[in-house]
Design an enzyme around this catalytic site. Structure first.
Site, short mmCIF file in Angstrom:
data_model
loop_
_atom_site.label_atom_id
_atom_site.label_comp_id
_atom_site.label_asym_id
_atom_site.label_seq_id
_atom_site.Cartn_x
_atom_site.Cartn_y
_atom_site.Cartn_z
N SER A 46 -27.19 19.06 -0.92
CA SER A 46 -27.33 17.66 -1.32
C SER A 46 -26.58 17.46 -2.63
O SER A 46 -26.12 18.40 -3.27
CB SER A 46 -28.81 17.32 -1.50
OG SER A 46 -29.50 17.46 -0.28
N GLY A 47 -26.46 16.21 -3.03
CA GLY A 47 -25.72 15.89 -4.26
C GLY A 47 -24.31 15.40 -4.00
O GLY A 47 -23.60 15.06 -4.94
N HIS A 48 -23.91 15.37 -2.70
CA HIS A 48 -22.56 14.91 -2.34
C HIS A 48 -22.59 13.53 -1.68
O HIS A 48 -21.62 13.13 -1.05
CB HIS A 48 -21.90 15.91 -1.39
CG HIS A 48 -21.83 17.30 -1.91
ND1 HIS A 48 -21.24 17.60 -3.11
CD2 HIS A 48 -22.29 18.48 -1.41
CE1 HIS A 48 -21.32 18.90 -3.33
NE2 HIS A 48 -21.96 19.45 -2.32
N ASP A 83 -22.32 28.23 3.05
CA ASP A 83 -22.25 27.41 4.26
C ASP A 83 -21.71 28.21 5.44
O ASP A 83 -22.23 28.13 6.56
CB ASP A 83 -21.36 26.19 4.00
CG ASP A 83 -22.03 25.16 3.10
OD1 ASP A 83 -23.22 25.33 2.79
OD2 ASP A 83 -21.35 24.19 2.69
N HIS A 118 -19.11 20.98 -6.89
CA HIS A 118 -20.41 21.53 -7.27
C HIS A 118 -20.54 21.69 -8.77
O HIS A 118 -21.34 22.48 -9.26
CB HIS A 118 -20.63 22.89 -6.58
CG HIS A 118 -20.59 22.81 -5.10
ND1 HIS A 118 -19.47 23.12 -4.37
CD2 HIS A 118 -21.54 22.42 -4.21
CE1 HIS A 118 -19.73 22.95 -3.09
NE2 HIS A 118 -20.97 22.51 -2.96
N ASP A 156 -21.62 -7.54 -26.16
CA ASP A 156 -20.30 -7.01 -25.83
C ASP A 156 -19.31 -7.01 -26.99
O ASP A 156 -18.36 -6.26 -27.00
CB ASP A 156 -19.69 -7.75 -24.64
CG ASP A 156 -19.63 -9.25 -24.85
OD1 ASP A 156 -20.08 -9.71 -25.92
OD2 ASP A 156 -19.15 -9.95 -23.94
N SER A 174 -15.83 -18.19 -22.44
CA SER A 174 -15.18 -19.07 -23.42
C SER A 174 -13.95 -19.73 -22.82
O SER A 174 -13.73 -20.93 -23.00
CB SER A 174 -14.79 -18.28 -24.67
OG SER A 174 -15.91 -17.77 -25.34
N GLY A 194 -19.27 -18.11 -31.06
CA GLY A 194 -18.57 -19.20 -30.39
C GLY A 194 -18.62 -20.48 -31.19
O GLY A 194 -17.63 -21.23 -31.27
#
Length: 594
Positions: A57-59, A114, A221, A401, A447, A558
């Site tokens: 898992s993790g892929h 695997d 991995h 931001d 803006s 602004g």
């Protein structure tokens, strides 16, 4: 320090992730007692070949996201970055065999665990009389000298899922599918690059990179790559990747001479932003086409990740028309993209922009003089905004931001560039309309949209008249448009506060005999006072409305910018020595009386 993860437990995260996918996808089922997901319509596969794949898992979305008609029959998942158990692989083989399939193909990435676990399950199943074949995919193009273990299995494995799935759906037999995908697997290569590592739940990051380094040729991995390179532009990194994976001096290269046709996969390794992914995709397409390579299809997205790794891999698969038909074949797999069956290379990617409506010619005989005054005003407004860039950004950081100054500077530079192209229109209505289009296109952000709305609306009353009452009406129209679409009101701590305060003072322009400069001076002072007063206001609109008022102890950037624009206009008009409305060429748009 271990990285934070949104999991219930480290031990159960792989089970929970697979259960979540199955819970949200009615076409999938779990195999009880095993970390196995299967098509829920297994009975419909009677007489056909089943396709099983899997790994650690993790892929995600690999591999379970590619279960569906036209792709995989099922997937066996291990723990994070860990090969699945032999017993679960064997259980999946038995399940599809008992559903009436005529054989099973195991599609396995080339990793020792695997190969061993899938291989052992295959031998046990064959001993039970179940026809099982196995294809080991190794598409890694990182190593210039081949290792004994061979090339690692990377994102190209997903293309093997697709090709094998199309063949199985067409009723092709087990032996032929095995042979054909084995050939396809040798005609592709993949190379990855990452800005940093990933971390297995409960563990620390697998490797460290300095701020100016990039890891080239890494696996999926969290293992380090073949070398580290200095940070560079996306174009440069993509060119380096393509050079490395196609060079004949590289023993694991994929041969892609000019004239070749390829399928391109741009794969997010997990943590790259979609913005960066689009930039990489554009760079890859341009670089390949610049080498004379024809791109048949381009698949861009997350196909085989390495948890949250901020990186990307490129896969090239050499294709001909028969192979392309298999890539294009229909599938219900949720993670396979809906790709148009159209060649990327040779397609027209843009159309001509619509022509702007022709503006009515200036009706004044003082167009040149009016334009000169307009240029002076606009140039001083631009100089003012550029000088305020850092101050406005600092004010804006309280709301998140911190780009208000940058946005207004971008507008100023756009106006400066426009002025260099020639004199602006002498007609006030045409001038405001042109500025509106320019800011909408170049300024960006809310803006840009708000100024664009203001100027577009303000231009309308000035089409018929350009006297002081008309300018006051223009201010009213602009403010009304900003409130209608921006959903802000006076007192909401926005740029509208400054403009509204000025607009109230400019109502005096509608009175007979109004002194233009005196009223404008009062309007500017009111705008500046209103801008300063925003620091005591509760934000009711814009991004700041989501921020705790306790953090907002500075004026709204602004509002400060809007007041500064009005001040700049006033300063130019004062410097021109203009005192009465009859003398203002900019506002009247007609000759000054002698």
């Amino acid at each position: 320090m271990t990285s934070k993860k949104l999991v219930n437990s480290v031990a159960g995260c792989a089970d929970d992730a697979l259960a979540g996918l199955v819970a949200c996808n009615p076409s999938l089922q779990l195999l009880q007692g095993h970390r196995v997901a299967l098509r829920s319509d297994l009975d419909s596969l009677k007489g056909r070949v089943a396709l099983l794949s899997g790994g650690g898992s993790g892929h995600e979305p690999a591999h379970a996201g590619f279960i569906g008609k036209g792709m995989l029959t099922g997937v066996i998942a291990g723990a994070v970055f860990t090969s699945p158990a032999v017993g679960s692989i064997l259980a999946a083989i038995r399940a599809v065999a008992q559903a009436g399939t005529v054989g099973t193909l195991l599609i396995v990435k080339n990793y020792t665990g695997d190969r061993l676990n899938f291989g052992l399950a295959r031998e046990q199943a064959r001993a039970e009389g179940i026809p099982v074949e196995m294809v080991v995919v190794g598409d890694d193009s990182a190593f210039t000298v081949l290792k004994k273990a061979g090339r690692r299995g990377l994102c190209g494995t997903v293309l093997i899922h697709k090709v094998a799935g199309a063949l199985a759906e067409a009723g092709v037999g087990l032996e032929e599918i095995t042979d054909r995908v084995s050939v396809v697997a040798k005609a592709m290569g993949t190379l990855g690059v990452s800005l940093s590592s990933c971390s297995v739940p409960g563990s620390k990051p697998t490797f460290e990179l300095s701020a100016d380094e990039v890891e080239l040729g890494l696996g999926i991995h969290g293992e380090a790559g073949v070398r580290r390179i200095k940070m560079a532009t996306a174009n440069e990194i993509v060119a380096l990747m393509l050079d490395h994976m196609t060079s004949s001096s590289n023993a694991s290269h994929v041969p892609v001479p000019p004239g070749s046709s390829v399928v391109l996969m741009v794969n997010n390794l997990g943590g790259l932003s979609f913005l960066e992914l689009g930039i990489i995709a554009d760079a890859a397409v341009c670089s390949l086409e610049g080498r004379g390579v024809k791109i048949a299809r381009a698949l861009v997205g997350t196909f085989m990740s390495a948890l949250e790794m901020p990186g990307v891999s490129l896969t090239l698969l050499l294709v001909d028309e028969p192979l392309l038909k298999l890539i294009d074949a229909e599938t219900t797999a949720s993670a396979w993209p809906n790709v148009a069956k159209v060649w990327v290379t040779g397609r027209k990617r843009s159309r001509a922009a619509p022509t702007e409506p022709l503006a009515a010619p200036d009706s004044t005989t003082a167009a040149g003089e009016a334009s000169k005054q307009m240029v002076l005003v606009l140039e001083w407004v631009c100089t003012t905004l550029l000088g305020l860039e850092e101050h406005l950004n600092a004010l804006d950081r309280a709301a998140g931001d911190g780009d208000c100054g940058t946005t207004h500077s971008r507008a100023a530079r756009a106006i400066q560039g426009w002025l260099k192209e020639g004199p602006p229109p002498a007609s006030p209505a045409q001038l405001l309309s042109k500025l509106s289009f320019l800011l909408l296109e170049k300024m960006g952000g809310s803006s840009g949209a708000l100024y664009g709305l203001f100027l577009t609306a303000a231009a309308q009353p000035l089409k018929a008249k350009t006297d002081l009452p008309a300018w006051s009406a223009a201010m009213d129209a602009g403010l009304e448009a900003m409130q209608k679409y921006g959903k802000a009101a006076p007192g909401d701590r926005t740029m509208l506060d400054s403009l509204w305060a000025a607009g109230q003072e400019l109502q005096a322009w509608k009175s007979p005999g109004a002194n233009m400069l005196q009223i404008l001076t009062k309007a500017v002072k009111s705008a500046e006072a209103a801008a300063e007063a925003t620091k005591n206001m509760e934000p009711g609109a814009g991004r700041a409305s989501y921020i705790s008022s306790a953090r907002l102890d500075q004026p709204d950037p602004g509002a400060v910018a809007a007041a500064a624009i009005l001040r700049a206009i006033l300063e130019v008009l004062q410097s021109q020595g203009t005192e009465q409305k009859e003398d203002l060429v900019l506002m009247r748009g007609k000759p000054q009386p002698e």
